[in-house]
Design a protein around this motif. Structure first.
Motif, PDB file in Angstrom:
ATOM      1  N   UNK A 180       0.815  -1.223   0.000  1.00  7.51           N
ATOM      2  CA  UNK A 180       0.000   0.000   0.000  1.00  7.51           C
ATOM      3  C   UNK A 180       0.844   1.266   0.000  1.00  7.51           C
ATOM      4  N   UNK A 181       2.063   1.185   0.488  1.00 10.94           N
ATOM      5  CA  UNK A 181       2.930   2.367   0.551  1.00 10.94           C
ATOM      6  C   UNK A 181       3.976   2.380  -0.560  1.00 10.94           C
ATOM      7  N   UNK A 182       3.907   1.400  -1.455  1.00 12.54           N
ATOM      8  CA  UNK A 182       4.882   1.326  -2.541  1.00 12.54           C
ATOM      9  C   UNK A 182       4.687   2.489  -3.511  1.00 12.54           C
ATOM     10  N   UNK A 183       5.791   3.022  -3.981  1.00 15.23           N
ATOM     11  CA  UNK A 183       5.768   4.093  -4.981  1.00 15.23           C
ATOM     12  C   UNK A 183       6.581   3.641  -6.192  1.00 15.23           C
ATOM     13  N   UNK A 184       6.119   4.061  -7.349  1.00 17.38           N
ATOM     14  CA  UNK A 184       6.804   3.734  -8.598  1.00 17.38           C
ATOM     15  C   UNK A 184       7.260   5.032  -9.241  1.00 17.38           C
ATOM     16  N   UNK A 185       8.486   5.048  -9.727  1.00 16.50           N
ATOM     17  CA  UNK A 185       9.001   6.235 -10.398  1.00 16.50           C
ATOM     18  C   UNK A 185      10.020   5.822 -11.456  1.00 16.50           C
ATOM     19  N   UNK A 186      10.254   6.724 -12.384  1.00 16.67           N
ATOM     20  CA  UNK A 186      11.263   6.513 -13.415  1.00 16.67           C
ATOM     21  C   UNK A 186      12.605   6.997 -12.884  1.00 16.67           C
ATOM     22  N   UNK A 187      13.612   6.159 -12.980  1.00 20.17           N
ATOM     23  CA  UNK A 187      14.957   6.523 -12.554  1.00 20.17           C
ATOM     24  C   UNK A 187      15.796   6.840 -13.790  1.00 20.17           C
ATOM     25  N   UNK A 188      16.125   8.112 -13.956  1.00 19.71           N
ATOM     26  CA  UNK A 188      16.997   8.517 -15.063  1.00 19.71           C
ATOM     27  C   UNK A 188      18.364   7.853 -14.926  1.00 19.71           C
ATOM     28  N   UNK A 189      18.844   7.782 -13.698  1.00 18.51           N
ATOM     29  CA  UNK A 189      20.165   7.216 -13.436  1.00 18.51           C
ATOM     30  C   UNK A 189      20.233   5.739 -13.849  1.00 18.51           C
ATOM     31  N   UNK A 190      19.174   4.988 -13.540  1.00 16.87           N
ATOM     32  CA  UNK A 190      19.157   3.554 -13.844  1.00 16.87           C
ATOM     33  C   UNK A 190      18.461   3.231 -15.162  1.00 16.87           C
ATOM     34  N   UNK A 191      17.795   4.225 -15.743  1.00 15.61           N
ATOM     35  CA  UNK A 191      17.093   4.068 -17.021  1.00 15.61           C
ATOM     36  C   UNK A 191      16.036   2.954 -16.944  1.00 15.61           C
ATOM     37  N   UNK A 192      15.253   2.986 -15.848  1.00 11.05           N
ATOM     38  CA  UNK A 192      14.196   1.997 -15.667  1.00 11.05           C
ATOM     39  C   UNK A 192      13.200   2.509 -14.623  1.00 11.05           C
ATOM     40  N   UNK A 193      12.078   1.809 -14.512  1.00  6.27           N
ATOM     41  CA  UNK A 193      11.120   2.107 -13.458  1.00  6.27           C
ATOM     42  C   UNK A 193      11.575   1.405 -12.181  1.00  6.27           C
ATOM     43  N   UNK A 194      11.338   2.055 -11.056  1.00 10.88           N
ATOM     44  CA  UNK A 194      11.697   1.513  -9.753  1.00 10.88           C
ATOM     45  C   UNK A 194      10.462   1.569  -8.860  1.00 10.88           C
ATOM     46  N   UNK A 195      10.225   0.487  -8.126  1.00 13.74           N
ATOM     47  CA  UNK A 195       9.156   0.447  -7.129  1.00 13.74           C
ATOM     48  C   UNK A 195       9.809   0.158  -5.789  1.00 13.74           C
ATOM     49  N   UNK A 196       9.478   0.970  -4.781  1.00  9.21           N
ATOM     50  CA  UNK A 196       9.989   0.744  -3.433  1.00  9.21           C
ATOM     51  C   UNK A 196       9.016   1.284  -2.408  1.00  9.21           C
ATOM     52  N   UNK A 197       9.186   0.842  -1.173  1.00 14.11           N
ATOM     53  CA  UNK A 197       8.322   1.263  -0.072  1.00 14.11           C
ATOM     54  C   UNK A 197       9.180   1.776   1.080  1.00 14.11           C
ATOM     55  N   UNK A 198       8.759   2.850   1.730  1.00 14.03           N
ATOM     56  CA  UNK A 198       9.508   3.350   2.888  1.00 14.03           C
ATOM     57  C   UNK A 198       9.437   2.388   4.077  1.00 14.03           C
ATOM     58  N   UNK A 199       8.530   1.428   4.036  1.00 16.01           N
ATOM     59  CA  UNK A 199       8.416   0.475   5.137  1.00 16.01           C
ATOM     60  C   UNK A 199       9.438  -0.652   5.065  1.00 16.01           C
ATOM     61  N   UNK A 200      10.038  -0.842   3.904  1.00 17.00           N
ATOM     62  CA  UNK A 200      11.064  -1.880   3.738  1.00 17.00           C
ATOM     63  C   UNK A 200      12.046  -1.404   2.674  1.00 17.00           C
ATOM     64  N   UNK A 201      12.918  -0.504   3.079  1.00 22.61           N
ATOM     65  CA  UNK A 201      13.798   0.199   2.144  1.00 22.61           C
ATOM     66  C   UNK A 201      14.864  -0.681   1.494  1.00 22.61           C
ATOM     67  N   UNK A 202      15.068  -1.876   2.019  1.00 18.90           N
ATOM     68  CA  UNK A 202      16.106  -2.742   1.451  1.00 18.90           C
ATOM     69  C   UNK A 202      15.617  -3.499   0.221  1.00 18.90           C
ATOM     70  N   UNK A 203      14.322  -3.390  -0.101  1.00 19.13           N
ATOM     71  CA  UNK A 203      13.735  -4.106  -1.230  1.00 19.13           C
ATOM     72  C   UNK A 203      13.307  -3.105  -2.300  1.00 19.13           C
ATOM     73  N   UNK A 204      13.617  -3.418  -3.551  1.00 16.06           N
ATOM     74  CA  UNK A 204      13.153  -2.599  -4.680  1.00 16.06           C
ATOM     75  C   UNK A 204      12.886  -3.520  -5.866  1.00 16.06           C
ATOM     76  N   UNK A 205      11.936  -3.118  -6.663  1.00 15.16           N
ATOM     77  CA  UNK A 205      11.663  -3.814  -7.909  1.00 15.16           C
ATOM     78  C   UNK A 205      11.982  -2.884  -9.060  1.00 15.16           C
TER      79      UNK A 205
END
Length: 66
Positions: free
Chosen positions: A8-33
Protein backbone atom coordinates in the motif's frame (compact mmCIF):
# COMPACT_ATOMS: atom_id res chain seq x y z
CA UNK A 1 6.38 -7.12 8.53
CA UNK A 2 2.96 -6.62 7.01
CA UNK A 3 2.99 -7.37 3.27
CA UNK A 4 -0.19 -5.45 2.49
CA UNK A 5 1.05 -2.33 4.27
CA UNK A 6 4.29 -2.50 2.30
CA UNK A 7 2.36 -2.84 -0.97
CA UNK A 8 0.00 0.00 0.00
CA UNK A 9 2.93 2.37 0.55
CA UNK A 10 4.88 1.33 -2.54
CA UNK A 11 5.77 4.09 -4.98
CA UNK A 12 6.80 3.73 -8.60
CA UNK A 13 9.00 6.23 -10.40
CA UNK A 14 11.26 6.51 -13.41
CA UNK A 15 14.96 6.52 -12.55
CA UNK A 16 17.00 8.52 -15.06
CA UNK A 17 20.17 7.22 -13.44
CA UNK A 18 19.16 3.55 -13.84
CA UNK A 19 17.09 4.07 -17.02
CA UNK A 20 14.20 2.00 -15.67
CA UNK A 21 11.12 2.11 -13.46
CA UNK A 22 11.70 1.51 -9.75
CA UNK A 23 9.16 0.45 -7.13
CA UNK A 24 9.99 0.74 -3.43
CA UNK A 25 8.32 1.26 -0.07
CA UNK A 26 9.51 3.35 2.89
CA UNK A 27 8.42 0.48 5.14
CA UNK A 28 11.06 -1.88 3.74
CA UNK A 29 13.80 0.20 2.14
CA UNK A 30 16.11 -2.74 1.45
CA UNK A 31 13.73 -4.11 -1.23
CA UNK A 32 13.15 -2.60 -4.68
CA UNK A 33 11.66 -3.81 -7.91
CA UNK A 34 12.93 -2.59 -11.26
CA UNK A 35 11.69 -3.03 -14.79
CA UNK A 36 11.35 -1.52 -18.24
CA UNK A 37 7.65 -0.88 -17.51
CA UNK A 38 5.70 0.11 -14.41
CA UNK A 39 3.99 -3.27 -14.48
CA UNK A 40 7.29 -5.11 -14.72
CA UNK A 41 8.80 -3.16 -11.84
CA UNK A 42 5.72 -3.80 -9.69
CA UNK A 43 5.78 -7.51 -10.53
CA UNK A 44 9.46 -7.72 -9.54
CA UNK A 45 8.77 -5.78 -6.34
CA UNK A 46 5.93 -8.13 -5.37
CA UNK A 47 8.13 -11.14 -6.07
CA UNK A 48 10.90 -9.74 -3.86
CA UNK A 49 8.40 -8.93 -1.09
CA UNK A 50 7.07 -12.49 -1.21
CA UNK A 51 10.59 -13.88 -0.90
CA UNK A 52 11.47 -11.45 1.89
CA UNK A 53 8.27 -12.34 3.73
CA UNK A 54 9.14 -16.03 3.65
CA UNK A 55 12.58 -15.17 5.04
CA UNK A 56 10.96 -13.03 7.72
CA UNK A 57 8.64 -15.86 8.76
CA UNK A 58 11.64 -18.17 8.98
CA UNK A 59 13.39 -15.66 11.27
CA UNK A 60 16.09 -14.71 8.79
CA UNK A 61 15.11 -11.01 8.55
CA UNK A 62 14.12 -10.29 12.13
CA UNK A 63 16.95 -7.80 12.74
CA UNK A 64 15.99 -5.86 9.61
CA UNK A 65 12.21 -5.73 9.97
CA UNK A 66 11.75 -5.20 13.70
Amino acid sequence: MHKQAIMNTAVCYWSEEDDCFVVESPLLEIIAGVGETREGALCNFERHIDTAYESYLEGRMKHICD
